[in-house]
Design a protein around this motif. Structure first.
Motif, PDB file in Angstrom:
ATOM      1  N   THR A   4      -5.338  28.931  17.842  1.00 24.75           N
ATOM      2  CA  THR A   4      -4.640  29.201  16.584  1.00 24.75           C
ATOM      3  C   THR A   4      -5.373  28.573  15.409  1.00 24.75           C
ATOM      4  N   VAL A  67      10.746  28.407  16.973  1.00 23.90           N
ATOM      5  CA  VAL A  67       9.872  28.515  18.147  1.00 23.90           C
ATOM      6  C   VAL A  67      10.662  28.259  19.426  1.00 23.90           C
ATOM      7  N   ARG A  70      13.230  31.063  20.102  1.00 29.91           N
ATOM      8  CA  ARG A  70      12.589  32.302  20.545  1.00 29.91           C
ATOM      9  C   ARG A  70      12.283  32.264  22.037  1.00 29.91           C
ATOM     10  N   GLN A  71      11.966  31.061  22.546  1.00 30.48           N
ATOM     11  CA  GLN A  71      11.690  30.921  23.971  1.00 30.48           C
ATOM     12  C   GLN A  71      12.965  30.881  24.804  1.00 30.48           C
ATOM     13  N   PRO A  74      16.570  34.187  22.276  1.00 26.08           N
ATOM     14  CA  PRO A  74      16.120  35.062  21.190  1.00 26.08           C
ATOM     15  C   PRO A  74      17.227  35.451  20.222  1.00 26.08           C
ATOM     16  N   ALA A 148       5.080  31.883  14.718  1.00 24.59           N
ATOM     17  CA  ALA A 148       5.803  31.495  15.926  1.00 24.59           C
ATOM     18  C   ALA A 148       5.334  32.292  17.142  1.00 24.59           C
ATOM     19  N   ARG A 149       4.727  33.447  16.913  1.00 22.46           N
ATOM     20  CA  ARG A 149       4.166  34.260  17.990  1.00 22.46           C
ATOM     21  C   ARG A 149       2.640  34.182  17.999  1.00 22.46           C
ATOM     22  N   ASP A 150       2.105  33.115  17.409  1.00 22.06           N
ATOM     23  CA  ASP A 150       0.661  32.878  17.345  1.00 22.06           C
ATOM     24  C   ASP A 150      -0.087  33.984  16.602  1.00 22.06           C
ATOM     25  N   ASP A 151       0.595  34.630  15.672  1.00 22.65           N
ATOM     26  CA  ASP A 151      -0.017  35.651  14.824  1.00 22.65           C
ATOM     27  C   ASP A 151      -0.299  35.020  13.465  1.00 22.65           C
ATOM     28  N   LYS A 204       5.573  44.948  14.290  1.00 19.42           N
ATOM     29  CA  LYS A 204       5.290  44.173  15.494  1.00 19.42           C
ATOM     30  C   LYS A 204       6.544  43.858  16.308  1.00 19.42           C
ATOM     31  N   TYR A 206       8.770  41.565  15.616  1.00 18.71           N
ATOM     32  CA  TYR A 206       8.991  40.117  15.667  1.00 18.71           C
ATOM     33  C   TYR A 206      10.444  39.728  15.424  1.00 18.71           C
ATOM     34  N   GLY A 211      12.335  41.188  21.442  1.00 23.00           N
ATOM     35  CA  GLY A 211      10.903  41.383  21.253  1.00 23.00           C
ATOM     36  C   GLY A 211      10.475  42.817  21.420  1.00 23.00           C
TER      37      GLY A 211
END
Length: 500
Positions: A4, A67, A70-71, A74, A148-151, A204, A206, A211
């Motif tokens: 990241t 974060v 989301r895990q 959701p 948060a989704r590594d984007d 996406k 998000y 998801g």
């Protein structure tokens, strides 16, 4: 975290290249005079109140919880997003109204040293800049949802679009002779960014609770209540922090106006050089740390930080030395053309000297603070940053008459040192930090002496000085076994692993 960070850095390079074009063009066409100074004050007048409720509320309050939700849940992540979006949207609209109604008073408070013409110009520019607030706030929220989704695409896009907008506004203001148009270089890009961010996060998926690509599920009142309760618990210890931070920024801008309109403009020209490094190193490292350390177990955090300290210092200290001893040469190369006269070079280079002294401390201290945020230790963050911002304000208020323009840069360095020491103490890393700095001190002294001896105006002198600093630093790193191991194990091994 490394992936990241790397993507944030690579994306930031494009933005900073455009930023160089933007600042060089602005300096050549408008110098460090009334138009640039008024525009800087108007931007500060817009961003100070915005950051009261966005900076730490989003990065430290929203992202770590989002974060985790989301895990684990959701649906709660979606509820948190919707709740924060509604609150920030309402506050941003109220802020637009307040800025428009109180713009003359606000400019008078931030720029007490501005003459009537500059103050009138700043008020007109603030009128335009104020309309950017809702778009700025919502885009900031979109960037964290993506992160948060590594984007990192939305984070990287911001600087490029900002610079393109500012370049266009600068050219338009120069060609038409209407300098108020400079303010559109701040507002228009955020309208575009907001529209793209809305499209991107929906494309996406998000904001889908699962998801996927289905319709957004409804959020119940209990979910809102749980999400807001956790958000409030995270945010509550940080409520005083924006007051101290933005108060320190307001003091800096007011002191700059008292020192002269060219100091207001020169502050941002010199800060651009330093902030470019911050954007390429500190901000990506801090954001990557915030997301990565939020996922770590407690016993993994200290070990991860111990591995992080030496590589960061080995990169940032020579950069700090090179900028400090070559401040005038760098400013001359970047800006000394067109309307940017010798007086502007003198003031800007002195300020760059002050800012550059603490680059290394700011990068590491900022990262440590973000780690504390990620671990939920926001009370400690409030204390550390409160002391840092307070120290900067005190230096500016007490010393500006004696030290002149360099005061603003030195105050920023003092704040960085206070932040680093306080955060290192909080993470029980001060002893290791002091030991490593002591080990690096001889190299710093020699590199500074050699670099200073070769420094001067012109590309040849500046390049020779920077190269000599790099050679001294590299040689010392190779000669000291513990530093050599850091380079081999932490830097070279990872780089080699990416190429295989």
């Amino acid at each position: 975290m490394a992936s990241t960070f790397l993507r944030l850095v690579l994306g930031g390079i494009a933005g900073k290249l455009l930023g160089i074009v933007r600042e060089v063009l602005l300096a050549a066409l408008f110098g460090a005079g009334r138009a640039v100074g008024a525009n800087r004050v108007a931007q500060t007048a817009t961003m100070v109140p915005v950051n009261f409720f966005t900076a730490d509320a989003l990065s430290a309050g929203f992202l770590p919880i989002y974060v985790r939700y989301r895990q684990d849940s959701p649906a709660l992540a979606l509820a948190l997003y919707r709740a924060v979006r509604t609150i920030l949207g309402g506050l941003s609209m109220l802020l637009v109204v307040a800025l428009l109604l109180l713009r003359q008073l606000w400019i008078a408070l931030l720029g007490p040293g501005l003459d009537d013409a500059a103050a009138t110009l700043a008020v007109a520019m603030l009128t335009i800049a104020a309309f950017s607030v809702p778009f700025y706030v919502q885009y900031a929220l979109y960037t964290l949802v993506a992160l948060a989704r590594d984007d990192v695409s939305l984070v990287n896009l911001r600087a490029c679009v900002q610079s393109v907008g500012l370049i266009g506004a600068t050219l338009l203001a120069y060609l038409t002779g209407d300098v108020v148009l400079l303010a559109w270089g701040f507002t228009a890009p955020y309208v575009v960014l907001f529209l793209w961010g809305a499209y991107w996060v929906r494309r996406k998926g998000y904001l889908r609770a699962d998801g996927g690509d289905g319709s957004l599920p409804p959020t119940s009142r209990p979910q809102y209540a749980v999400a807001l309760t956790m958000f409030w618990r995270r945010l509550r210890p940080l409520l005083l922090l924006p007051v101290l931070l933005q108060g320190s920024i307001a003091v800096e801008r007011a002191v700059g106006s008292l020192l002269g309109i060219e100091v207001v403009a020169a502050t941002e020209y010199s800060r651009f050089v330093v902030d470019s490094l911050m954007a390429l190193i500190a901000a990506p490292l801090g954001l990557a740390s915030l997301a990565a350390f939020a996922r770590m177990r407690g016993d993994e955090v200290v070990a991860g930080l111990e591995r992080l300290i030496a590589p960061v210092l080995l990169v940032t200290i020579p950069l700090s030395v090179a900028l400090t001893v070559n401040a005038r040469g760098i400013i001359s190369l970047l800006y000394a053309r067109g309307a940017f006269d010798d007086r502007a070079v003198d003031v800007t280079s002195v300020m760059l000297f002050g800012f550059s002294l603490g680059i290394w401390a700011h990068v590491l201290g900022y990262t440590f603070v973000k780690v504390l945020n990620a671990r939920g230790r926001n009370r400690r963050v409030a204390v550390v940053n409160g002391l840092a911002f307070g120290a900067a304000a005190v230096v500016n208020l007490v010393m500006w008459r004696s030290w002149g323009p360099v005061t603003i840069g030195v105050a920023a360095t003092v704040a960085s040192l206070v932040m680093l020491v306080g955060s290192a103490l909080s993470l029980h890393l001060l002893r290791q930090l002091v030991r490593l700095l002591s080990l690096l001190a001889p190299a710093v002294a020699v590199a500074a002496l050699v670099g200073r001896a070769l420094a001067g105006d012109g590309l040849l002198h500046t390049a020779a000085s920077c190269a000599a600093i790099g050679l001294v630093w590299s040689g010392y790193t190779v000669l000291v076994p513990s530093l050599r191991r850091v380079v081999v194990t932490e830097l070279w091994t990872k780089a080699a692993g990416r190429t295989t």
